[in-house]
Design a protein around this motif. Structure first.
Motif, PDB file in Angstrom:
ATOM      1  N   SER A   1      15.792  58.498  18.623  1.00 44.32           N
ATOM      2  CA  SER A   1      16.508  59.475  19.445  1.00 44.32           C
ATOM      3  C   SER A   1      17.853  59.917  18.875  1.00 44.32           C
ATOM      4  O   SER A   1      18.372  60.959  19.285  1.00 44.32           O
ATOM      5  N   ILE A   2      18.442  59.151  17.964  1.00 41.06           N
ATOM      6  CA  ILE A   2      19.773  59.540  17.479  1.00 41.06           C
ATOM      7  C   ILE A   2      19.681  60.275  16.143  1.00 41.06           C
ATOM      8  O   ILE A   2      18.725  60.121  15.389  1.00 41.06           O
ATOM      9  N   GLY A   3      20.712  61.088  15.886  1.00 43.43           N
ATOM     10  CA  GLY A   3      20.760  61.875  14.664  1.00 43.43           C
ATOM     11  C   GLY A   3      21.328  61.083  13.495  1.00 43.43           C
ATOM     12  O   GLY A   3      21.459  59.852  13.553  1.00 43.43           O
ATOM     13  N   ASN A   4      21.734  61.787  12.444  1.00 42.53           N
ATOM     14  CA  ASN A   4      22.192  61.122  11.226  1.00 42.53           C
ATOM     15  C   ASN A   4      23.713  61.027  11.110  1.00 42.53           C
ATOM     16  O   ASN A   4      24.227  60.556  10.100  1.00 42.53           O
ATOM     17  N   PHE A   5      24.444  61.464  12.139  1.00 40.79           N
ATOM     18  CA  PHE A   5      25.905  61.543  12.054  1.00 40.79           C
ATOM     19  C   PHE A   5      26.550  60.204  11.697  1.00 40.79           C
ATOM     20  O   PHE A   5      27.577  60.143  11.016  1.00 40.79           O
ATOM     21  N   TRP A   6      25.961  59.094  12.169  1.00 43.60           N
ATOM     22  CA  TRP A   6      26.587  57.782  12.025  1.00 43.60           C
ATOM     23  C   TRP A   6      26.546  57.247  10.596  1.00 43.60           C
ATOM     24  O   TRP A   6      27.280  56.312  10.265  1.00 43.60           O
ATOM     25  N   LEU A   7      25.755  57.887   9.725  1.00 47.38           N
ATOM     26  CA  LEU A   7      25.676  57.423   8.341  1.00 47.38           C
ATOM     27  C   LEU A   7      26.883  57.844   7.517  1.00 47.38           C
ATOM     28  O   LEU A   7      27.045  57.393   6.379  1.00 47.38           O
ATOM     29  N   GLN A   8      27.741  58.703   8.047  1.00 49.23           N
ATOM     30  CA  GLN A   8      28.852  59.244   7.271  1.00 49.23           C
ATOM     31  C   GLN A   8      30.131  58.438   7.423  1.00 49.23           C
ATOM     32  O   GLN A   8      31.158  58.770   6.814  1.00 49.23           O
ATOM     33  N   ASN A   9      30.098  57.365   8.189  1.00 47.50           N
ATOM     34  CA  ASN A   9      31.318  56.641   8.506  1.00 47.50           C
ATOM     35  C   ASN A   9      31.007  55.147   8.586  1.00 47.50           C
ATOM     36  O   ASN A   9      30.119  54.733   9.333  1.00 47.50           O
ATOM     37  N   VAL A  10      31.740  54.345   7.810  1.00 52.40           N
ATOM     38  CA  VAL A  10      31.502  52.898   7.778  1.00 52.40           C
ATOM     39  C   VAL A  10      31.609  52.292   9.170  1.00 52.40           C
ATOM     40  O   VAL A  10      30.798  51.459   9.576  1.00 52.40           O
ATOM     41  N   ASN A  11      32.624  52.685   9.923  1.00 53.41           N
ATOM     42  CA  ASN A  11      32.821  52.129  11.256  1.00 53.41           C
ATOM     43  C   ASN A  11      31.688  52.510  12.203  1.00 53.41           C
ATOM     44  O   ASN A  11      31.297  51.727  13.078  1.00 53.41           O
ATOM     45  N   ALA A  12      31.159  53.709  12.028  1.00 52.86           N
ATOM     46  CA  ALA A  12      30.034  54.137  12.864  1.00 52.86           C
ATOM     47  C   ALA A  12      28.793  53.295  12.565  1.00 52.86           C
ATOM     48  O   ALA A  12      28.047  52.927  13.483  1.00 52.86           O
ATOM     49  N   ILE A  13      28.557  53.004  11.301  1.00 52.00           N
ATOM     50  CA  ILE A  13      27.423  52.144  10.942  1.00 52.00           C
ATOM     51  C   ILE A  13      27.572  50.787  11.620  1.00 52.00           C
ATOM     52  O   ILE A  13      26.621  50.252  12.202  1.00 52.00           O
ATOM     53  N   GLY A  14      28.784  50.241  11.578  1.00 52.46           N
ATOM     54  CA  GLY A  14      29.025  48.954  12.213  1.00 52.46           C
ATOM     55  C   GLY A  14      28.813  48.986  13.709  1.00 52.46           C
ATOM     56  O   GLY A  14      28.246  48.055  14.293  1.00 52.46           O
ATOM     57  N   VAL A  15      29.259  50.061  14.359  1.00 53.60           N
ATOM     58  CA  VAL A  15      29.089  50.185  15.811  1.00 53.60           C
ATOM     59  C   VAL A  15      27.609  50.266  16.179  1.00 53.60           C
ATOM     60  O   VAL A  15      27.153  49.615  17.129  1.00 53.60           O
ATOM     61  N   VAL A  16      26.838  51.062  15.446  1.00 54.10           N
ATOM     62  CA  VAL A  16      25.405  51.176  15.740  1.00 54.10           C
ATOM     63  C   VAL A  16      24.727  49.823  15.571  1.00 54.10           C
ATOM     64  O   VAL A  16      23.902  49.416  16.407  1.00 54.10           O
ATOM     65  N   TYR A  17      25.073  49.105  14.517  1.00 54.74           N
ATOM     66  CA  TYR A  17      24.515  47.761  14.311  1.00 54.74           C
ATOM     67  C   TYR A  17      24.871  46.853  15.495  1.00 54.74           C
ATOM     68  O   TYR A  17      24.006  46.164  16.050  1.00 54.74           O
ATOM     69  N   ASP A  18      26.145  46.833  15.878  1.00 61.36           N
ATOM     70  CA  ASP A  18      26.597  45.947  16.953  1.00 61.36           C
ATOM     71  C   ASP A  18      25.908  46.262  18.276  1.00 61.36           C
ATOM     72  O   ASP A  18      25.548  45.352  19.039  1.00 61.36           O
ATOM     73  N   ILE A  19      25.735  47.540  18.572  1.00 64.93           N
ATOM     74  CA  ILE A  19      25.074  47.913  19.824  1.00 64.93           C
ATOM     75  C   ILE A  19      23.617  47.457  19.816  1.00 64.93           C
ATOM     76  O   ILE A  19      23.107  46.955  20.822  1.00 64.93           O
ATOM     77  N   CYS A  20      22.949  47.616  18.685  1.00 64.20           N
ATOM     78  CA  CYS A  20      21.549  47.175  18.605  1.00 64.20           C
ATOM     79  C   CYS A  20      21.438  45.668  18.811  1.00 64.20           C
ATOM     80  O   CYS A  20      20.540  45.185  19.519  1.00 64.20           O
ATOM     81  N   GLU A  21      22.353  44.918  18.209  1.00 66.76           N
ATOM     82  CA  GLU A  21      22.351  43.464  18.399  1.00 66.76           C
ATOM     83  C   GLU A  21      22.590  43.122  19.869  1.00 66.76           C
ATOM     84  O   GLU A  21      21.918  42.253  20.442  1.00 66.76           O
TER      85      GLU A  21
END
Length: 308
Positions: free
Chosen positions: A195-215
């Protein structure tokens, strides 16, 4: 908690004159991908798609993604990898037969419990192309709890915050083709949340947030906290499947903790205008304070800059 986190993001390619270029000109097909970083690169329709090795830790997930994107840049011969949700391509970039073929197999909807296939005929007649940043999760918890409950919680705790974090003005158009609420695929290791787009791949902190939410979501479901928000009866579902009865989703799952139609509408339309304070309070209250703080900080950061 041990789980695997991967992604197969799609990027648009753009030359130095800001012209959008088909990846078919640059990369091999998915049948014969090239190795880049911790993964592989190939074209999918006109997009450059990366298959990134799953990681078991937050740091490794960030490293795998960043390394693979960096190596893919080199493989794309000086073209810019663009995190953009949708774009109308010039006809000259859509002349190849595979540029008119929708490549995605059907995906499941966690709410109507049906498989949905892309509209191939409509796709072939439009110049609009889209890119996603799907998340691949592997964990025994997914099989134990069930695919649908996990996706329900991913929508609530990941899909909704991503509406605010994703500042790409082309994202609403993507939702017309892909990225509706509750969309996922079943995999051998777990599921692919689409369901989510690719925007989060452009920012290190965004990658970390997506990982943390999934966990967090996996732990939330493992502890049964999602049962305060949904009622499930999948034993009846299995009986109806075995007896070849009509599948009526409301017989097997019912949202009792928040206004589900508003959540679905907000994700499908990529707008938070329909989200009431009760839903926002629920997400903020149940989510760990540290993740909430990261989201608020990232919200400001994503509006100041974007970078791969």
């Amino acid at each position: 908690m041990t789980f695997t986190f991967g992604t197969d993001p799609e990027f648009m390619l753009r030359d130095k004159h800001n012209n959008y270029v088909s990846a078919i000109r640059v990369l091999p097909s998915k049948a014969s991908p090239i190795a880049v970083g911790s993964g592989h690169a190939y074209y999918d329709n006109v997009m450059a798609e990366l298959s990134i090795e799953p990681a078991k830790t937050r740091d490794m997930a960030i490293w795998n993604i960043r390394k693979t994107i960096g190596c893919a840049r080199d493989a794309c011969r000086g073209l810019e990898l663009v995190c953009q949700a949708s774009q109308e391509y010039p006809e000259s970039e859509l002349e190849h037969p595979e540029a008119k073929v929708v490549g995605c197999s059907p995906e499941m909807d966690a709410y109507d419990m049906q498989a949905h296939a892309p509209d191939a005929a409509s796709f072939a007649n439009t110049r609009l192309r889209t890119a996603g940043g799907h998340v691949h999760l592997g964990s025994p918890i997914i099989q134990e709890v069930g695919y649908y409950p996990v996706v329900h919680m991913l929508d609530l705790f990941l899909g909704l915050p991503c509406i605010a974090l994703d500042t790409d003005p082309t994202s609403p158009k993507r939702r017309k083709l892909y990225g509706n609420a509750g969309r996922f695929r079943i995999t051998s290791y777990g599921l692919e949340y689409r369901s989510i787009g690719n925007f989060w791949l452009q920012n290190v902190n965004a990658i970390g947030v997506v990982y943390d939410i999934c966990e967090f979501v996996l732990e939330y479901c493992a502890n049964g906290r999602n049962k305060r928000l949904w009622e499930y009866d999948y034993s009846t579902l299995q009986q109806d499947i075995n007896n070849e009865e009509d599948i009526i989703p409301t017989k097997y799952q019912k949202c009792i903790g928040y206004d589900l139609p508003n959540v679905v509408e907000a994700i499908n339309n990529h707008t938070d205008i329909n989200l009431n304070s009760e839903i926002a309070d629920l997400v903020e209250k149940d989510m760990p304070f540290g993740i909430g703080l990261q989201i608020r900080t990232l919200y400001e950061d994503m509006r100041r800059t974007s970078r791969i």
